[in-house]
Design an enzyme around this catalytic site. Structure first.
Site, PDB file in Angstrom:
ATOM      1  N   LYS A   1      10.002  69.426  60.544  1.00 33.38           N
ATOM      2  CA  LYS A   1       9.305  70.236  59.535  1.00 33.38           C
ATOM      3  C   LYS A   1       9.031  71.592  60.147  1.00 33.38           C
ATOM      4  O   LYS A   1       8.873  71.714  61.363  1.00 33.38           O
ATOM      5  CB  LYS A   1       7.992  69.569  59.126  1.00 33.38           C
ATOM      6  CG  LYS A   1       7.465  70.024  57.789  1.00 33.38           C
ATOM      7  CD  LYS A   1       8.178  69.328  56.629  1.00 33.38           C
ATOM      8  CE  LYS A   1       7.782  69.897  55.299  1.00 33.38           C
ATOM      9  NZ  LYS A   1       8.293  69.089  54.184  1.00 33.38           N
TER      10      LYS A   1
ATOM     11  N   ASP B   1       9.900  73.716  50.762  1.00 30.42           N
ATOM     12  CA  ASP B   1       8.672  72.914  50.606  1.00 30.42           C
ATOM     13  C   ASP B   1       7.690  73.839  49.891  1.00 30.42           C
ATOM     14  O   ASP B   1       8.114  74.824  49.253  1.00 30.42           O
ATOM     15  CB  ASP B   1       8.149  72.447  51.971  1.00 30.42           C
ATOM     16  CG  ASP B   1       7.026  71.410  51.874  1.00 30.42           C
ATOM     17  OD1 ASP B   1       7.326  70.249  51.577  1.00 30.42           O
ATOM     18  OD2 ASP B   1       5.838  71.762  52.061  1.00 30.42           O
TER      19      ASP B   1
END
Ligand code: NDP
Length: 451
Positions: free
Chosen positions: A130, A170
């Site tokens: 991430k 995201d």
């Protein structure tokens, strides 16, 4: 909880917290996995001997970097960039990039940790990562966002690649940001590869990728509902968020016959008792994706709706709740309101939207409940399909990709049943998802030796 689980979780968490002080979201994500997999560790002690769990919570690599850029007034701004490459046991690192003022190392580590298990569940060969920055695109001009993305990618490009690490979007990172980052990556590396997913349709993007997380959430929820002989037809649904996941979750739920009555953003929520329609949703997409406005404007345009500033939607009576905004957006009091309001299914579109206390209330009241790492995995799964198409230099039809997505969500559901079915026949999706993901990654780690 067995005596082994209690002792194991307590000692493991004490060591984790001491080593990673202040990283509360990361602690929360690890605890959930530990509680779910401890009985498996007890049953397969070779995982304990190999210290698999201790290795899993230590990222393979954490990259933190300065992102300097200039705003439209000529003032110099400095943000912090992150990429947490958590685990590459089953494939190249894969996971989104988040641009939001709240981003910090704890949030990046929690998301990368979750991603590792989620990606394992998709059945595709992808490791977990991430990234992001504490940069907020809110209120910034397109030119400012572009300059920021270019500066961010100028550093990140040396750490990623089609066989190394493939980022995606995201919160705060959609098609516009992916475009700016891809442009800069290509310029610096002088190669056109599928290094980012969520790309535009004319330059390597997969059809259905924008829809995939929300659609996948609804496909998964359909299967959960079927375990109780139910479907979306005629059900009242609460959706939180108004971004990518929320928009397409609302669209698919509506198309499957549900009435979607709420949407939200970080300032409040709108309640439309008449329900969304295709036309109203089109307006929301224009409002959020093009005009970059606030959800409060929905209530100005449609008088049937009421805007509740500073509140979350969970007090509205419903059958099904689909949290699609952010982490910890359902707290214990919210969960109680859902239960009291007759909700019988909570399926997570966001990552970790329910606090541990909320999950206890939801599960304790016998609601169907699925964690995001299972029910929102359709997004990364379709990113995996984008990678495949890029490697093959092909583009599949929307129908082909949608069929793959349905099949993958169905496989994830089957895996949850395999590992999560209780003696009384009900399903613990938390245990099912975590154990299924853990077994795959842990086995690969064992087979690859001490790395
Ligand atoms: P977007 O940026 O498109 O939308 C996020 C939405 O959530 C916006 O409406 C935003 O409101 C709201 N929001 C953000 N932060 C908060 C907050 N602190 N409190 C209340 N509302 C907030 O992001 P996505 O739709 O892509 O992501 C939503 C969730 O889904 C995240 O948890 C993400 O990690 C998860 N997810 C996303 C995937 C994807 O494919 N995009 C895949 C899997 C999971 P505002 O406009 O006010 O910021």
């Amino acid at each position: 909880m067995s005596a082994f689980t209690e002792k194991y979780v307590k000692e493991f968490m004490a060591a984790l917290v001491a080593k990673n002080p202040g990283e509360t979201e990361f602690h929360q994500a690890v605890r959930e996995v530990l509680e779910a997999v401890a009985p498996t560790l007890e049953a397969y002690p070779h995982f304990l001997d190999a210290k698999i769990m201790e290795r899993m919570v230590e990222p393979e690599r954490v990259i933190m970097f300065r992102v300097p850029w200039m705003d439209d007034e000529g003032e110099i701004r400095i943000n912090r960039g992150f990429r947490v490459q958590m685990n590459s046991a089953i494939g190249p690192y894969k996971g989104g990039i988040r641009f939001h003022a709240s981003v910090n190392l704890s949030i990046m580590k929690f998301l990368a940790f979750e991603q590792t298990f989620k990606n394992a569940l998709t059945t595709l060969p992808m490791g977990g990562a991430k990234g992001g920055s504490d940069f907020s695109p809110r209120g910034k001009s397109d030119a400012e966002v572009m300059r920021f993305c270019q500066s961010f990618m100028t550093e990140l490009q040396r750490h990623i690649g089609p066989d190394t690490d493939v980022p995606a979007g995201d919160i705060g990172v959609g098609g516009r940001e992916i475009g700016y980052m891809f442009g800069q990556y290509k310029r610096l590396r002088d190669e056109f590869t599928g290094t980012l997913t969520g790309k535009g349709q004319t330059w390597g993007g997969s059809l259905i990728r924008p829809e995939a997380t929300g659609y996948g959430l609804c496909y998964f929820t359909e299967q959960m509902l079927a375990t109780r002989g139910k479907s979306f037809k005629g059900q009242t649904v609460l959706v939180s968020g108004a971004g990518n996941v929320a928009q397409f979750a609302a669209q698919k739920a509506m198309r499957l016959g549900a009435k979607v009555v709420t949407l939200s953003d970080s300032d409040g929520f709108v309640y439309d008792p008449d329900g969304l329609t295709e036309e109203k949703l089109e307006y929301v997409m224009f409002l959020k994706n093009v005009r970059r406005g606030r959800i409060s404007e929905y209530a100005q345009k449609y008088p049937s709706a009421t805007y509740y500033p500073g509140e979350r939607p969970w007090k509205i009576k419903c059958d099904i709740a689909l949290p699609c905004a952010t982490q910890n957006e359902i707290e214990a009091a919210d969960a109680q309101k859902l239960v009291d309001g007759g909700c019988y299914c909570v399926a997570e579109g966001a990552n970790m939207p329910s606090t541990p206390e909320a999950i206890k209330i939801i599960q304790g009241a016998g609601l169907l409940y699925s964690p995001g790492k299972a029910s929102n995995a359709g997004g990364v799964a379709t990113s995996g399909l984008e990678m495949t198409q890029n490697s093959m230099r092909q583009k599949w039809t929307a129908e082909e990709v949608d069929n793959y997505l349905r099949r993958i969500m169905s496989d994830i559901h089957a895996n949850c049943l395999k590992y999560g079915t209780r003696e009384d026949g009900t399903v613990d999706y938390v245990r099912g998802a975590n154990v299924a993901g853990f077994m795959k990654v842990a086995t690969a780690m064992l087979e690859q030796g001490l790395v």
